[in-house]
Design an enzyme around this catalytic site. Structure first.
Site, short mmCIF file in Angstrom:
data_model
loop_
_atom_site.label_atom_id
_atom_site.label_comp_id
_atom_site.label_asym_id
_atom_site.label_seq_id
_atom_site.Cartn_x
_atom_site.Cartn_y
_atom_site.Cartn_z
N GLN A 96 0.63 -0.93 -0.04
CA GLN A 96 0.31 -0.42 -0.01
C GLN A 96 0.97 1.04 -0.19
O GLN A 96 1.59 1.36 1.01
CB GLN A 96 -0.66 0.10 1.13
CG GLN A 96 -1.31 0.87 1.88
CD GLN A 96 -2.23 2.15 1.32
OE1 GLN A 96 -3.30 1.22 0.22
NE2 GLN A 96 -2.60 3.15 1.42
N THR A 97 0.49 2.05 -1.26
CA THR A 97 1.47 3.70 -0.43
C THR A 97 0.35 4.88 -1.55
O THR A 97 -0.57 4.70 -2.07
CB THR A 97 2.16 3.05 -1.67
OG1 THR A 97 3.21 4.38 -1.69
CG2 THR A 97 2.56 2.95 -2.99
N ARG A 98 0.71 6.09 -0.99
CA ARG A 98 0.04 7.12 -1.57
C ARG A 98 1.31 8.36 -1.66
O ARG A 98 1.01 9.27 -1.96
CB ARG A 98 -0.55 7.62 -0.47
CG ARG A 98 -0.18 7.76 0.96
CD ARG A 98 -1.39 8.73 2.12
NE ARG A 98 -0.86 10.08 2.23
CZ ARG A 98 0.18 10.20 3.42
NH1 ARG A 98 0.33 9.21 4.15
NH2 ARG A 98 0.38 11.67 3.40
N HIS A 144 11.94 1.34 -0.49
CA HIS A 144 10.83 0.67 -1.68
C HIS A 144 10.84 -0.17 -2.05
O HIS A 144 10.16 -1.76 -1.49
CB HIS A 144 9.46 1.52 -1.85
CG HIS A 144 8.81 2.98 -1.29
ND1 HIS A 144 9.57 4.11 -1.68
CD2 HIS A 144 8.64 3.01 -0.36
CE1 HIS A 144 9.54 5.35 -0.36
NE2 HIS A 144 8.88 4.72 0.50
N GLY A 149 2.46 -0.71 7.37
CA GLY A 149 4.15 -0.12 7.98
C GLY A 149 4.00 0.56 9.01
O GLY A 149 3.55 0.45 9.90
N HIS A 194 1.93 3.43 9.86
CA HIS A 194 0.64 3.18 8.94
C HIS A 194 0.07 3.98 8.43
O HIS A 194 -1.39 3.51 9.65
CB HIS A 194 0.39 1.33 8.38
CG HIS A 194 -0.40 0.99 7.35
ND1 HIS A 194 0.54 0.34 6.18
CD2 HIS A 194 -1.94 1.15 7.27
CE1 HIS A 194 -0.13 0.02 6.10
NE2 HIS A 194 -1.81 0.75 5.78
N MET A 209 14.35 0.07 5.69
CA MET A 209 15.98 0.03 4.90
C MET A 209 16.50 1.27 4.45
O MET A 209 16.53 2.58 5.02
CB MET A 209 15.46 -0.43 3.26
CG MET A 209 13.99 -1.34 3.42
SD MET A 209 14.94 -3.05 3.89
CE MET A 209 15.74 -3.24 2.01
#
Length: 575
Positions: free
Chosen positions: A198-200, A207, A292, A295, A334
């Site tokens: 999931q990402t916005r 990533h 995340g 999140h 990371m």
């Protein structure tokens, strides 16, 4: 094998109702209708395509209250987010909507009928309780609480829907998969395990590395599933983000990843939203879901603290693991190791080893200033795309919104600013004077408070489009109410792209001076009742609580005021 949908079966209402869609379309011509808002449109699309399974409509009062209180539908099924259709009392009365009514739901973009709702009930929600229970606090610093306060109408309509058609999209059509289509895609490729991400936000090398690592550890494939519906105001627009995602997909090992777009209206509800996201990805066929740190968190509250703890979302998803039946993959932070030119999880790096990182704040600074972005952080194609959409600050548009009483001097200030900006050059300059950008009514004619609000909304739309194109926009309506000005701010920040730079200037010239120097006698006519609902006479002007600058022509000259506004823009690196 794709995951079993939440609740046991996929509620693909478009497929279910396809045989009767023509009859439904004809029936809709005879029915009262509701033109959906942007958020309602996103919600309806995911209802009718099965993304919100097991829902088959907008929540009635029993389901709504149960979800708010317990994160469950009345029948006990886990579902953490209220999915509601809000409507005003005026529309209820004007359209005679009652329990049992059938109402057409229309697309706000083209007025097409998308569905018919059979009304189960009409109820008045406790919006304060909804804010506290769902978002954790009744704090307007939370974008969804602000939305509840300023945009949600006072009644909710609950009921099941029948699908006439799915909303039509003209952008990135090949990347827009319904749950049924994505499940068929996984089956065709024999993908048995799928890790959904999931990402916005735009994606960068870190990533890519964390998703590849998650997939390899689980011998799975990767679904990059970004949100392209409503996100947080000020986010990178979805057109730019999708171009970034397309560029980064080429960096995945051949056959590992797939990109699909999700038309979701996010609520930024942290832990609840993480559970909701997991359910949605389960419906789309994913077997694993990356959750995340913080999140779907909205940032800081009114006290400057995070709304949610960094691992609250992971904890709540873990709590409901057995019911969700989708494996959570905790997000691993990371970091880059220059000695080996690779990314590794932070907690696996020995002490003393040099690492490099660029924060989101630092990235935005570099984009704004044109400073270099190293290739160890992102890919050239990604940086090129971002720079095309987000030029340096001195090339970005902005909106100066002057608010104050009639004859406060705001129009004079606006015209002087226009001259100053034209003298400086570098941008086109647009001046939006008066209450209405397409109405030549003189000030002597009455404007209701409601009309003023609608006019300000139209001004904000035009201003956002001009600022998006890089213009300096100066708007100067009276805009007497706080909710109107907040709505204008939200529109410009949300729709202005890189030009969503908004500055509210309160021209706080006292009423006595405005009236005393009124050579046209407008205030006198209002006092006599010849002009109705006049601000300062019949209606109160609500002074802004958080103006970027407060000026007053009784204590400052016009050149001094203009100079103070120029300094404000220079401080924000826009000049």
């Amino acid at each position: 094998m794709a995951n079993i949908p939440h609740g046991g079966s996929l509620k693909d209402l478009v497929a279910r109702d396809s045989a009767i869609s023509s009859q439904l379309r004809e029936e809709a011509l005879t029915l009262p209708d509701i033109v959906l808002t942007e958020r309602q449109l996103c919600d309806l699309e995911l209802i009718v395509n099965g993304g919100f399974s097991p829902l088959e409509g907008f929540m009635n009062e029993k389901d709504y209250k149960s979800v708010v209180d317990t994160l469950r539908l009345e029948n006990g099924t886990l579902f953490p987010m209220p999915i509601t259709l809000d409507i005003s009392r005026e529309d209820i009365d004007a359209k005679s909507i009652t329990a049992g009514s059938r109402v057409a739901l229309r697309d706000p973009r083209d007025d097409e009928t998308l569905a018919i709702i059979t009304v189960d009930d009409i109820y008045q929600p406790d919006l304060v309780k909804e804010a506290i229970q769902v978002f954790g606090a009744d704090d307007p610093a939370h974008p969804s609480v602000a939305y509840l306060r300023t945009r949600v109408k006072e009644y909710y309509v609950g009921g099941t829907v029948q699908a006439v058609q799915a909303p039509t999209h003209f952008d990135y059509v090949a990347l827009r998969y319904t749950p049924s289509e994505l499940r068929a895609h996984f089956k065709k490729l024999a993908w048995r395990k799928v890790v959904a991400f999931q990402t916005r936000n735009p994606m960068h090398r870190a990533h890519r590395e964390l998703t590849v690592r998650a997939a390899r550890q689980r011998q799975a494939n990767v679904l990059i599933h970004p949100v392209v519906g409503l996100t947080k105001p000020g986010d990178v627009d979805h057109y730019t983000r999708v171009r970034v995602y397309e560029a980064i997909m080429a960096k995945y090992p051949n056959g590992m990843g797939h990109l699909a777009l999700l038309p979701l209206a996010m609520r930024m509800a942290g832990p609840r939203e993480a559970v909701w996201h997991a359910i949605i990805r389960k419906n789309y066929g994913a077997t694993h879901f990356i959750v995340g740190r913080d999140h779907a968190g909205p940032g800081k509250n009114s006290q400057g603290k995070d709304f949610y703890g960094p691992y609250d979302a992971q904890d709540l998803v873990t709590k409901y693991h057995d019911e969700l039946q989708i494996e959570m993959v905790p997000f691993q932070q990371m970091t880059y190791l220059p000695s080996t030119d690779e990314y590794q999880p932070v907690d696996e790096i020995p002490k003393g080893v040099q690492t490099l990182d660029i924060s989101g704040t630092e990235l935005r600074r570099r984009l704004k200033t044109g400073a270099p972005i190293p290739d160890w952080f992102s890919y050239d194609a990604v940086v090129k795309t971002l720079r095309e959409s987000y030029p340096p600050r001195t090339k970005q548009g902005f909106v100066i919104f002057l608010t104050g009483l009639y004859n406060s001097g705001k129009d004079t200030i606006a015209k002087a600013l226009q001259v100053t900006f034209n003298e400086q050059g570098g941008r086109s300059v647009s001046l939006l004077l008066g209450e209405n950008i397409h109405d030549d009514r003189p000030i002597e004619q009455s404007y209701s408070v409601q009309e003023r609000h609608g006019n300000a909304q139209r001004i904000s739309f035009v201003a956002a489009e001009l600022a998006r194109a890089g213009a300096a926009v100066i708007a100067a309506p009276v805009a007497p109410k706080e909710h109107t000005r907040q709505s204008v701010r939200d529109t410009i920040i949300h729709q202005g792209g890189a030009g969503g730079n908004f500055f509210l200037i309160h021209v706080a010239t006292p009423l006595e001076h405005c009236e005393k120097t009124d050579r046209r006698g407008v205030y006198a006519k209002a006092r006599k009742g010849e002009i109705k609902e006049f601000i300062g006479v019949d209606e109160t002007y609500e002074a802004p609580q958080k103006a970027d600058l407060v000026v007053d022509v009784t204590t400052q000259s016009i050149p001094e005021i203009v100079h103070s506004i120029v300094l404000l823009l220079e401080t924000n690196a826009l000049l």
